[in-house]
Design a protein around this motif. Structure first.
Motif, mmCIF file in Angstrom:
data_model
loop_
_atom_site.group_PDB
_atom_site.id
_atom_site.type_symbol
_atom_site.label_atom_id
_atom_site.label_comp_id
_atom_site.label_asym_id
_atom_site.label_seq_id
_atom_site.Cartn_x
_atom_site.Cartn_y
_atom_site.Cartn_z
ATOM 1 N N MET A 26 0.100 2.048 16.600
ATOM 2 C CA MET A 26 -0.637 0.878 16.114
ATOM 3 C C MET A 26 -0.906 1.044 14.610
ATOM 4 O O MET A 26 -1.240 2.140 14.151
ATOM 5 C CB MET A 26 -1.978 0.773 16.863
ATOM 6 N N GLY A 27 -0.752 -0.033 13.867
ATOM 7 C CA GLY A 27 -1.079 -0.010 12.441
ATOM 8 C C GLY A 27 0.020 0.512 11.533
ATOM 9 O O GLY A 27 -0.114 0.476 10.310
ATOM 10 N N THR A 49 -8.782 5.819 12.896
ATOM 11 C CA THR A 49 -7.780 6.536 13.703
ATOM 12 C C THR A 49 -8.152 6.521 15.186
ATOM 13 O O THR A 49 -9.281 6.189 15.557
ATOM 14 C CB THR A 49 -7.653 8.005 13.258
ATOM 15 N N LYS A 50 -7.201 6.897 16.000
ATOM 16 C CA LYS A 50 -7.386 7.112 17.449
ATOM 17 C C LYS A 50 -7.789 5.839 18.199
ATOM 18 O O LYS A 50 -8.547 5.883 19.175
ATOM 19 C CB LYS A 50 -8.364 8.270 17.711
ATOM 20 N N ALA A 51 -7.282 4.694 17.741
ATOM 21 C CA ALA A 51 -7.636 3.417 18.359
ATOM 22 C C ALA A 51 -7.151 3.337 19.807
ATOM 23 O O ALA A 51 -7.663 2.523 20.587
ATOM 24 C CB ALA A 51 -7.078 2.262 17.544
ATOM 25 N N VAL A 56 -15.184 -1.621 14.338
ATOM 26 C CA VAL A 56 -14.785 -1.978 12.973
ATOM 27 C C VAL A 56 -15.869 -2.832 12.313
ATOM 28 O O VAL A 56 -16.289 -2.574 11.186
ATOM 29 C CB VAL A 56 -13.423 -2.712 12.976
ATOM 30 N N GLN A 57 -16.339 -3.846 13.058
ATOM 31 C CA GLN A 57 -17.364 -4.722 12.475
ATOM 32 C C GLN A 57 -18.644 -3.955 12.166
ATOM 33 O O GLN A 57 -19.272 -4.175 11.126
ATOM 34 C CB GLN A 57 -17.657 -5.917 13.393
ATOM 35 N N VAL A 61 -6.457 -0.342 11.264
ATOM 36 C CA VAL A 61 -6.762 0.272 12.566
ATOM 37 C C VAL A 61 -5.472 0.905 13.073
ATOM 38 O O VAL A 61 -4.440 0.226 13.159
ATOM 39 C CB VAL A 61 -7.276 -0.791 13.555
ATOM 40 N N THR A 62 -5.511 2.195 13.358
ATOM 41 C CA THR A 62 -4.274 2.897 13.704
ATOM 42 C C THR A 62 -4.404 3.767 14.949
ATOM 43 O O THR A 62 -5.505 4.128 15.370
ATOM 44 C CB THR A 62 -3.830 3.835 12.553
ATOM 45 N N SER A 63 -3.259 4.109 15.499
ATOM 46 C CA SER A 63 -3.182 5.140 16.529
ATOM 47 C C SER A 63 -1.882 5.901 16.352
ATOM 48 O O SER A 63 -0.810 5.294 16.282
ATOM 49 C CB SER A 63 -3.200 4.519 17.927
#
Ligand code: GTP
Ligand code: MG
Length: 202
Positions: A183-184, A142-144, A156-157, A176-178
């Motif tokens: 996003m996502g 979250t919160k990307a 992420v990696q 990956v979200t926001s």
């Protein structure tokens, strides 16, 4: 997936009292304040559907939302929130774990982690607990919006590396979200739609 309806159904603290309808269900879990309720609103494109707050501990019950009339989204309280009494904290944990163990309709849990942080023990433990109980889950960062693209990729990696170095032989599906910039959104909804297609028999 097009969202045609998103209705709040009920809140309760007892998994036995959750809705009876045999609809596929997806639950959002993670530390308090990680953005579970905000993500539900972003996915549904409905601002006040799930209650959000800048202060941790906002969601305190199991909340069911019926989506498009044929599946459920569930907003859960966070774990790891210290500012409640010990007794109350235990109740959270108990009904969260009861929910995951007993809820027949649950087809996938989404474990949310803040993309800015390195893997936290409590999240790793919760994922291991899900794995040990054979409960399918996917990971959601979250919160990307708080990071630049290169930093997102690195976080992420690094997270994936830790998973592979601890309990996991393969990486769970992740997104990956926001909630701020959506996003996502499509990726998560497509993932849900795909599972729905496999489990909803009309
Ligand atoms: P509890 O119900 O307390 O367990 O928290 P929660 O996980 O439901 O978090 P909630 O959605 O209430 O969000 C917590 C805070 O984070 C709020 O101030 C949100 O505005 C903020 N937040 C949530 N998602 C995002 C995001 O994607 N980006 C940014 N910048 N802030 C976010
Ligand atoms: Mg919440």
């Amino acid at each position: 997936m097009k969202i045609t309806s998103a209705e709040f159904v009920m809140s309760n603290s007892d998994v036995a009292k959750c809705p009876r309808e045999p609809l596929p269900e997806y639950a959002f879990i993670g530390r308090s304040n990680v953005g579970k309720s905000s993500l539900i609103n972003m996915l549904m494109n409905r601002k006040g559907l799930a209650k959000t707050s800048g202060r941790p501990g906002k969601t305190q019950l199991i909340n069911h939302f019926r989506i498009n009339g044929n599946w459920f989204l569930v907003d859960l309280p966070g774990y790891g929130y210290a500012k409640v009494s010990k007794k109350e904290k235990k109740t959270f944990q108990r009904y969260i774990t009861d929910y995951f163990r007993k809820r027949q309709q649950l087809v996938c849990g989404f474990v949310l982690v803040d993309i800015r942080h390195e893997p936290q023990q409590i999240d790793l433990e919760f994922m291991e607990w899900l794995g040990g109980n054979a409960i399918p889950f996917a990971l959601i960062f979250t919160k990307a919006d708080k990071l630049k693209p290169e930093a997102i990729e690195k976080q992420v990696q690094d997270y994936v590396k830790v998973l592979l170095n601890t309990a996991w032989e393969e990486v769970p599906p992740y997104f990956v979200t926001s909630s701020t910039n959506s996003m996502g959104r499509e990726a998560v909804l497509e993932y849900i739609e795909d599972i729905n297609r496999q489990v909803i028999t009309k």
